[in-house]
Design a protein around this motif. Structure first.
Motif, PDB file in Angstrom:
ATOM      1  N   ARG A  15       0.826  -1.210   0.000  1.00 51.48           N
ATOM      2  CA  ARG A  15       0.000   0.000   0.000  1.00 51.48           C
ATOM      3  C   ARG A  15       0.862   1.263   0.000  1.00 51.48           C
ATOM      4  N   GLU A  18       2.255   1.602  -3.511  1.00 52.69           N
ATOM      5  CA  GLU A  18       1.177   1.952  -4.448  1.00 52.69           C
ATOM      6  C   GLU A  18       0.772   3.416  -4.327  1.00 52.69           C
ATOM      7  N   GLU A  19       0.795   3.956  -3.124  1.00 55.63           N
ATOM      8  CA  GLU A  19       0.416   5.361  -2.921  1.00 55.63           C
ATOM      9  C   GLU A  19       1.367   6.317  -3.633  1.00 55.63           C
ATOM     10  N   ARG A  24       0.098   1.610 -11.792  1.00 58.37           N
ATOM     11  CA  ARG A  24      -0.608   0.784 -10.814  1.00 58.37           C
ATOM     12  C   ARG A  24      -0.119  -0.653 -10.859  1.00 58.37           C
ATOM     13  N   ASP A  68      -9.715   3.738 -10.959  1.00 57.47           N
ATOM     14  CA  ASP A  68      -8.778   4.385 -10.029  1.00 57.47           C
ATOM     15  C   ASP A  68      -8.873   3.813  -8.619  1.00 57.47           C
ATOM     16  N   LEU A  69      -9.915   3.069  -8.341  1.00 57.76           N
ATOM     17  CA  LEU A  69     -10.162   2.544  -6.999  1.00 57.76           C
ATOM     18  C   LEU A  69      -9.855   1.052  -6.964  1.00 57.76           C
ATOM     19  N   ARG A  70      -9.173   0.622  -5.927  1.00 59.49           N
ATOM     20  CA  ARG A  70      -8.759  -0.777  -5.789  1.00 59.49           C
ATOM     21  C   ARG A  70      -9.857  -1.598  -5.130  1.00 59.49           C
ATOM     22  N   TYR A  81      -7.684  -3.884  -9.780  1.00 53.89           N
ATOM     23  CA  TYR A  81      -8.253  -2.656 -10.347  1.00 53.89           C
ATOM     24  C   TYR A  81      -9.158  -2.994 -11.538  1.00 53.89           C
ATOM     25  N   ARG A  97      -9.359   2.213   5.072  1.00 57.15           N
ATOM     26  CA  ARG A  97      -8.776   2.513   3.758  1.00 57.15           C
ATOM     27  C   ARG A  97      -9.776   3.319   2.930  1.00 57.15           C
ATOM     28  N   ARG A  98      -9.351   4.417   2.346  1.00 54.77           N
ATOM     29  CA  ARG A  98     -10.199   5.233   1.473  1.00 54.77           C
ATOM     30  C   ARG A  98      -9.985   4.863   0.006  1.00 54.77           C
ATOM     31  N   ASP A  99      -9.031   3.940  -0.240  1.00 51.71           N
ATOM     32  CA  ASP A  99      -8.688   3.567  -1.612  1.00 51.71           C
ATOM     33  C   ASP A  99      -8.986   2.105  -1.931  1.00 51.71           C
ATOM     34  N   GLU A 100      -9.697   1.420  -1.030  1.00 52.79           N
ATOM     35  CA  GLU A 100     -10.041   0.008  -1.246  1.00 52.79           C
ATOM     36  C   GLU A 100     -11.506  -0.227  -0.901  1.00 52.79           C
TER      37      GLU A 100
END
Length: 189
Positions: A15, A18-19, A24, A68-70, A81, A97-100
């Motif tokens: 993570r 990836e950030e 990706r 864009d979101l995992r 993705y 998590r705000r991205d999963e």
């Protein structure tokens, strides 16, 4: 004899990488796998599909999200993705998590020559472990062909489409997706 050691990453390491990454990568239970670059047809098809769904689903309980979101798949410890995901109501986040996210009902993948088998087989098997998941679209980018899998009581039903004048009935979101909208502007060689 030389022995090579394959580097394994824990989830926090992945993570963090990836950030900051420009491209990706998917997380496959300790392995970081870079995603291949896209093509013009791939971008047009995924963009067309997302744009149509976004427009037609406005003011409904459904929300499409682009790639864009995992998507986190706990049973397989995978972060993927998909090209497009659709959620009923608010997407469920993976902890803080705000991205999963965890709960798509519809997933769309645009097939690339290098990943088509993986999308049809292993990835589809992983997606089926998601309780909310009810429908899967696989769209060819090099020819006019769409596969739709819909969850039934007895398993998954496959429907195939190869006519620009037809629409695909997406039961999970209660809409008709015109095939001409998917392939708008796409040129086959």
């Amino acid at each position: 004899m030389i022995t090579t050691v394959e580097r394994r990453y824990n989830l926090d390491e992945y993570r963090a990488i990836e950030e900051k990454a420009e491209g990706r990568s998917e997380y496959r239970d300790g392995e970081i796998v870079p995603m291949p670059g896209g093509s013009l047809n791939h971008s047009r098809i995924s963009g067309n599909t997302f744009a149509f769904l976004k427009f037609i689903m406005r003011d409904t309980q459904f929300e499409p999200i682009n790639n864009d979101l995992r998507l986190w798949i706990p049973d397989y410890r995978r972060g993927l993705y998909p090209d497009v995901m659709v959620f009923e109501g608010e997407p469920q986040l993976n902890g803080d998590r705000r991205d999963e996210v965890l709960n798509p009902i519809l997933i769309v993948e645009v097939l690339s020559p290098s990943t088509a088998s993986y999308d049809r087989e292993s990835k589809f098997r992983m997606y089926r472990s998601i309780k909310s998941f009810r429908e899967y679209l696989l769209i060819e980018q090099d020819e006019l062909f769409v596969e739709r899998y819909s969850k039934q009581t007895q398993g998954w039903l496959l429907s195939e489409f190869n006519n620009l004048e037809r629409s695909i009935s997406l039961e999970s979101v209660e809409i008709e997706l015109p095939i001409a909208e998917i392939y708008r502007g796409v040129v086959f060689e």
